[in-house]
Write an enzyme that holds these catalytic residues in place. Structure first.
Site, PDB file in Angstrom:
ATOM      1  CG  ASP A 103      -4.997  11.249   1.786  1.00 49.42           C
ATOM      2  OD1 ASP A 103      -4.180  12.463   1.950  1.00 49.42           O
ATOM      3  OD2 ASP A 103      -5.186  10.524   2.590  1.00 49.42           O
TER       4      ASP A 103
ATOM      5  CE  LYS B 256      -7.873   9.342   8.612  1.00 50.49           C
ATOM      6  NZ  LYS B 256      -6.673   9.170   8.214  1.00 50.49           N
TER       7      LYS B 256
ATOM      8  CD  GLU C 274      -7.933  12.257   3.473  1.00 49.28           C
ATOM      9  OE1 GLU C 274      -8.659  11.608   2.338  1.00 49.28           O
ATOM     10  OE2 GLU C 274      -7.742  11.737   4.114  1.00 49.28           O
TER      11      GLU C 274
ATOM     12  CG  HIS D 118      -2.198   0.956   1.155  1.00 42.03           C
ATOM     13  ND1 HIS D 118      -3.007   0.652   0.232  1.00 42.03           N
ATOM     14  CD2 HIS D 118      -2.722   1.740   1.742  1.00 42.03           C
ATOM     15  CE1 HIS D 118      -4.074   1.407   0.345  1.00 42.03           C
ATOM     16  NE2 HIS D 118      -3.761   2.153   1.409  1.00 42.03           N
TER      17      HIS D 118
ATOM     18  CE  LYS E 272      -7.587   8.500   1.345  1.00 41.43           C
ATOM     19  NZ  LYS E 272      -8.194   8.855   2.708  1.00 41.43           N
TER      20      LYS E 272
ATOM     21  CD  GLU F 247     -10.678   7.342   4.190  1.00 37.75           C
ATOM     22  OE1 GLU F 247     -10.160   7.529   3.020  1.00 37.75           O
ATOM     23  OE2 GLU F 247      -9.905   7.577   5.293  1.00 37.75           O
TER      24      GLU F 247
ATOM     25  CE  LYS G  36      -4.002   6.889   1.483  1.00 42.08           C
ATOM     26  NZ  LYS G  36      -3.895   7.931   2.480  1.00 42.08           N
TER      27      LYS G  36
ATOM     28  CG  ASP H  96      -6.879  12.546   7.342  1.00 36.89           C
ATOM     29  OD1 ASP H  96      -7.046  12.386   8.543  1.00 36.89           O
ATOM     30  OD2 ASP H  96      -6.189  11.557   6.525  1.00 36.89           O
TER      31      ASP H  96
HETATM   32  C1  MUC Z   1      -5.395   8.595   5.286  1.00 37.69           C
HETATM   33  O1  MUC Z   1      -4.472   9.257   5.359  1.00 37.69           O
HETATM   34  O2  MUC Z   1      -6.460   8.900   5.143  1.00 37.69           O
HETATM   35  C2  MUC Z   1      -6.974   6.181   4.654  1.00 37.69           C
HETATM   36  C3  MUC Z   1      -7.201   5.364   3.314  1.00 37.69           C
HETATM   37  C4  MUC Z   1      -5.892   4.963   3.240  1.00 37.69           C
HETATM   38  O3  MUC Z   1      -5.783   4.060   2.241  1.00 37.69           O
HETATM   39  O4  MUC Z   1      -4.869   5.377   3.827  1.00 37.69           O
HETATM   40  C5  MUC Z   1      -5.825   6.012   5.117  1.00 37.69           C
HETATM   41  C6  MUC Z   1      -5.134   7.017   5.598  1.00 37.69           C
HETATM   42 MG    MG Z   2      -6.018  10.825   4.821  1.00 38.28          MG
END
Ligand code: MUC
Ligand code: MG
Length: 380
Positions: free
Chosen positions: A196, A271, A222, A20, A165, A325, A167, A247
């Site tokens: 994000d 969260k 994000e 990941h 989402k 999520e 990354k 976040d």
């Molecule tokens: C985050 O920073 O939001 C949420 C989904 C994911 O893949 O990582 C997280 C952390």
């Molecule tokens: Mg995040």
């Protein structure tokens, strides 16, 4: 009076289904601190404390979460009234500064214990659910555009996710925009795309990034820049149509007030762990509601216990414009719950039954606990 008798922690290491890739690290394993509170009447409550990528996401680590609970929180709470959860959280906050994930794990187990004793769900203790299921995003983070596209198409075919989402933040901004553009072109407009950055961009990078992402039709970005740079977040929120979601900037209601009053976000990723508990997360959501900020149920990529806790809470939040999520268990190769949380028709379903609505699978916990020692193989 029912009292808190014992607080036990177990650290388990669960491999992920693939690497990941986040801007700050690549996760091959997720480490989870499970909390079990035993009460004087024989009842039990479960909680979970989980962060992301060791100490690369934030200042707590799996090891520090466990240490804070074992060494400081457990002795402070032993003998306290089990039904007075707010009083217990006050003691925790006095005894342990910071460490919101550790405090959340223990608070969750207190809510679970109380709800089980009363024979109701944790959602009932927060006023009752307004929904039994919610939309659930999937994170595309394999590190490779082609692999992400195949993964997303598979999710769409199985009707598991249609919100993605991505990354980003590890590559150069231009390359990230090209990566997102390739995924948009392959998936079309029927899906919702968000990104994000996990604070990786400078304000200058973010200006280019937001402009490029906006043109591609990305809905939301994000935490594009450092969580402490609220004036920069405000400039980005004001300067572009693409929504800016906070976040890491949200460590509870105090931060939520600062971000909301500073106009530094359009949406909050709430969260429970980062907020310092379910009650504080509910307060963050209330601040968003009171100030017209959109809401999204965020994750620390928790396994089943933490995900169930978040589902219980977010089932009670009336406005959840951006869905959730809460897919953590799906990123893990092994399930730790006796009955997995249900994902179908692009939604995640709130577990039913008393407390968090879940039970652990003891064999799985035994298999993956960090301190399990040498495995014993039966002869013959
Ligand atoms: C985050 O920073 O939001 C949420 C989904 C994911 O893949 O990582 C997280 C952390
Ligand atoms: Mg995040």
């Amino acid at each position: 009076m029912i009292t808190i008798d014992r607080i036990e922690t177990t650290l388990i290491d669960l491999p992920t289904i693939r690497g990941h890739v986040l801007s700050m690290t690549t996760m091959m394993v997720q480490s989870v601190v499970l909390v079990r509170i035993r009460f004087s009447d024989g009842s039990v409550g479960l909680g979970e404390g989980t962060s992301i990528g060791g100490m690369s996401y934030g200042p707590e680590s799996p090891e520090s979460i466990r240490l804070a609970i074992d060494t400081y929180i457990a002795p402070a709470l032993q003998g306290c009234d089990a039904d007075r959860i707010i009083a217990a959280t006050e003691i925790m906050q006095r005894t342990v500064k910071g460490n919101p994930i550790a405090r959340c794990a223990v608070e969750t187990a207190l809510w679970d214990g109380l709800a089980r004793r009363l024979g109701v769900s944790v959602a009932q203790l927060f006023g009752g659910p307004v929904r039994d299921a919610m939309p659930v995003a999937w994170t595309l983070a394999s590190g490779n555009s082609e692999t992400d596209i195949v993964e997303a198409q598979d999710m769409l075919e199985r009707r598991r996710h249609n919100i993605f989402k991505l990354k980003i933040g590890k590559r150069a901004v231009r390359d990230d925009v090209a990566h997102v553009g390739a995924i948009r072109a392959a998936l079309g407009d029927a899906v919702s795309l968000r990104v994000d950055v996990n604070q990786a961009w400078s304000l200058d990078d973010a200006r280019w990034g937001l402009r490029g992402l906006q043109e591609i039709g990305v809905e939301l970005v994000e935490q594009p820049i450092d969580a402490r740079h609220l004036s920069g977040l405000k400039r980005l929120t004001k300067g572009y149509e693409i929504r800016v979601m906070a976040d890491e900037a949200l460590q509870g209601p105090e931060d939520a007030m600062l971000v909301a009053s500073g106009g530094a976000a359009d949406v909050f990723a709430v969260k429970i762990a980062q907020s310092g508990g379910m009650k504080r997360a509910a307060e963050v959501a209330s601040i968003a509601q009171a100030t017209g900020i959109g809401l999204y149920a965020g994750t620390m990529l928790e396994a089943g216990v933490g995900t169930a806790a978040a589902l219980q809470l977010f089932s009670t939040v009336p406005t959840l414009q951006w869905g959730s999520e809460l897919f953590g268990p799906l990123l893990l190769r092994h399930e730790i719950l006796a009955d997995p949380i249900r994902y179908s028709e692009f939604a995640v379903h709130v577990p039913e039954g008393p407390g968090l609505g879940i039970e652990l699978d003891p064999d799985r916990i035994a298999e993956f606990r960090r301190d399990r020692g040498p495995r014993v193989h039966a002869a013959g």
